[in-house]
Scaffold this active site. Structure first.
Site, mmCIF file in Angstrom:
data_model
loop_
_atom_site.group_PDB
_atom_site.id
_atom_site.type_symbol
_atom_site.label_atom_id
_atom_site.label_comp_id
_atom_site.label_asym_id
_atom_site.label_seq_id
_atom_site.Cartn_x
_atom_site.Cartn_y
_atom_site.Cartn_z
ATOM 1 N N HIS A 110 -47.481 -8.995 26.170
ATOM 2 C CA HIS A 110 -47.298 -8.839 24.729
ATOM 3 C C HIS A 110 -47.018 -7.383 24.373
ATOM 4 O O HIS A 110 -47.687 -6.479 24.870
ATOM 5 C CB HIS A 110 -48.558 -9.315 23.993
ATOM 6 C CG HIS A 110 -48.568 -9.002 22.529
ATOM 7 N ND1 HIS A 110 -49.491 -8.157 21.949
ATOM 8 C CD2 HIS A 110 -47.754 -9.424 21.520
ATOM 9 C CE1 HIS A 110 -49.257 -8.061 20.651
ATOM 10 N NE2 HIS A 110 -48.219 -8.821 20.364
ATOM 11 N N SER A 111 -46.027 -7.142 23.539
ATOM 12 C CA SER A 111 -45.777 -5.840 22.926
ATOM 13 C C SER A 111 -45.655 -4.736 23.982
ATOM 14 O O SER A 111 -44.749 -4.770 24.804
ATOM 15 C CB SER A 111 -46.888 -5.540 21.914
ATOM 16 O OG SER A 111 -46.556 -4.491 21.047
ATOM 17 N N MET A 112 -46.558 -3.734 23.986
ATOM 18 C CA MET A 112 -46.479 -2.676 24.995
ATOM 19 C C MET A 112 -46.568 -3.258 26.401
ATOM 20 O O MET A 112 -45.906 -2.772 27.329
ATOM 21 C CB MET A 112 -47.594 -1.648 24.790
ATOM 22 C CG MET A 112 -47.527 -0.469 25.764
ATOM 23 S SD MET A 112 -48.984 0.607 25.661
ATOM 24 C CE MET A 112 -50.174 -0.380 26.607
ATOM 25 N N ALA A 114 -45.319 -6.000 27.311
ATOM 26 C CA ALA A 114 -43.979 -6.498 27.616
ATOM 27 C C ALA A 114 -43.089 -5.366 28.106
ATOM 28 O O ALA A 114 -42.247 -5.559 28.998
ATOM 29 C CB ALA A 114 -43.369 -7.159 26.386
#
Length: 300
Positions: A110-112, A114
């Site tokens: 997720h997010s960072m 990713a």
């Protein structure tokens, strides 16, 4: 299609200590099942996956090990003089894989997280079997002409004394602070698991944040947009990207360029925000999409 069932949600994760105790993690599923590593976002922790992981374990018969990156959750902070550059987190993943004796793994990120997953898949493709990215693709970047300005901001911030970790009278106040001060919108139900894992009690009955204050300092150096697009073009692992309708990607020009750079990317846009995998109203649909996609292609 996986659903949120009382049986799934009652499955408590098993705490793990990895990398000679440097990294903490949470694990769901059979120890001998195919292992996916889950990578959280900036200022979050392994609890980011507490609502999604039980559903995927049940649907796909896998094991999910969610890491606390260095400086987050229950993991150790970086050493004095150390940094939190994006590529440093790649070592956290590789160290965890070594501890778990994984030559190759699937990444749920997720997010960072990713962004970290994309770096690994591009640079060490033999170590990454598949990517499931949630509202994140590529990495934060700075145009080359702003390199000196970025370095100036980073150096100036790193020379300042560290601020004390925030303290709150109770966990409810800490949750309210996260909701009010978050970079992306989040309600208290979504924030609670993250805050609970990111806090610790103090001797006087308050709670204090565990996260390293250095995480709030600007990066000394970032990739340029061209470098990030080049990295994305090197990803060969099959990639499922799940975005929230109110997430951080959408139809922004950079997001379009990033998606176009990846070969064989499958995109799904679902109702929800940036933390849709943790939102009680969105997590079941996230799990359904992941289960249907990888269930059809195998998870071994």
């Amino acid at each position: 299609m996986p659903q949120i069932t009382p049986a799934a949600l009652s499955v408590a994760p098993k705490p793990l200590s990895l990398a000679q105790g440097r990294l903490a993690a949470l694990s769901w599923g059979r120890a001998d099942a195919p292992t996916w590593l889950a990578l959280h976002g900036w200022l979050d922790n392994a609890a980011s996956f507490t609502r999604l992981a039980p559903l995927l374990v049940e649907a796909l018969d896998i094991r999910i090990v969610a890491l606390d990156f260095r400086g987050h959750g229950h993991s150790a902070h970086a050493a004095q003089g150390g940094d939190y550059a994006l590529w440093d987190y790649c070592h956290d993943v590789l160290d965890a894989m070594e501890s778990l004796e994984l030559e190759q793994t699937s990444l749920l990120a997720h997010s960072m997280g990713a962004a970290v997953a994309c770096l690994l898949a591009a640079s060490l493709p033999e170590r990454v079997e598949r990517l499931t990215l949630i509202d994140g693709l590529g990495a934060l970047n700075t145009p080359s002409e702003e390199t000196a300005s970025q370095l100036r901001k980073g150096l100036t911030a790193y020379r300042r004394p560290l601020s004390r970790a925030p303290r709150y009278p109770d966990i409810e106040s800490a949750v309210a602070a996260r909701v009010a001060g978050g970079v992306t919108p989040m309600d208290s139900i979504t924030a609670t698991p993250l805050v609970e894992r990111n806090t610790q009690p103090t001797a006087d009955g308050h709670v204090q944040m565990r996260t390293d204050s250095r995480l709030l300092k600007p990066s000394l150096v970032r990739f340029t947009p061209q470098q990030v697009l080049s990295l994305l073009a090197e990803i060969n692992a099959p990639l499922l990207l799940i975005e929230g309708e109110q997430g951080i990607l959408g139809d922004r020009q950079w997001a379009q360029e990033a998606r176009h750079a990846v070969k064989g990317l499958t995109r799904e846009v679902l109702k929800g925000g940036h933390h849709l995998h943790l939102e009680s109203r969105a997590v079941s649909q996230v799990a359904s999409v992941i289960g249907a996609h990888w269930g059809n292609t195998g998870t071994g």
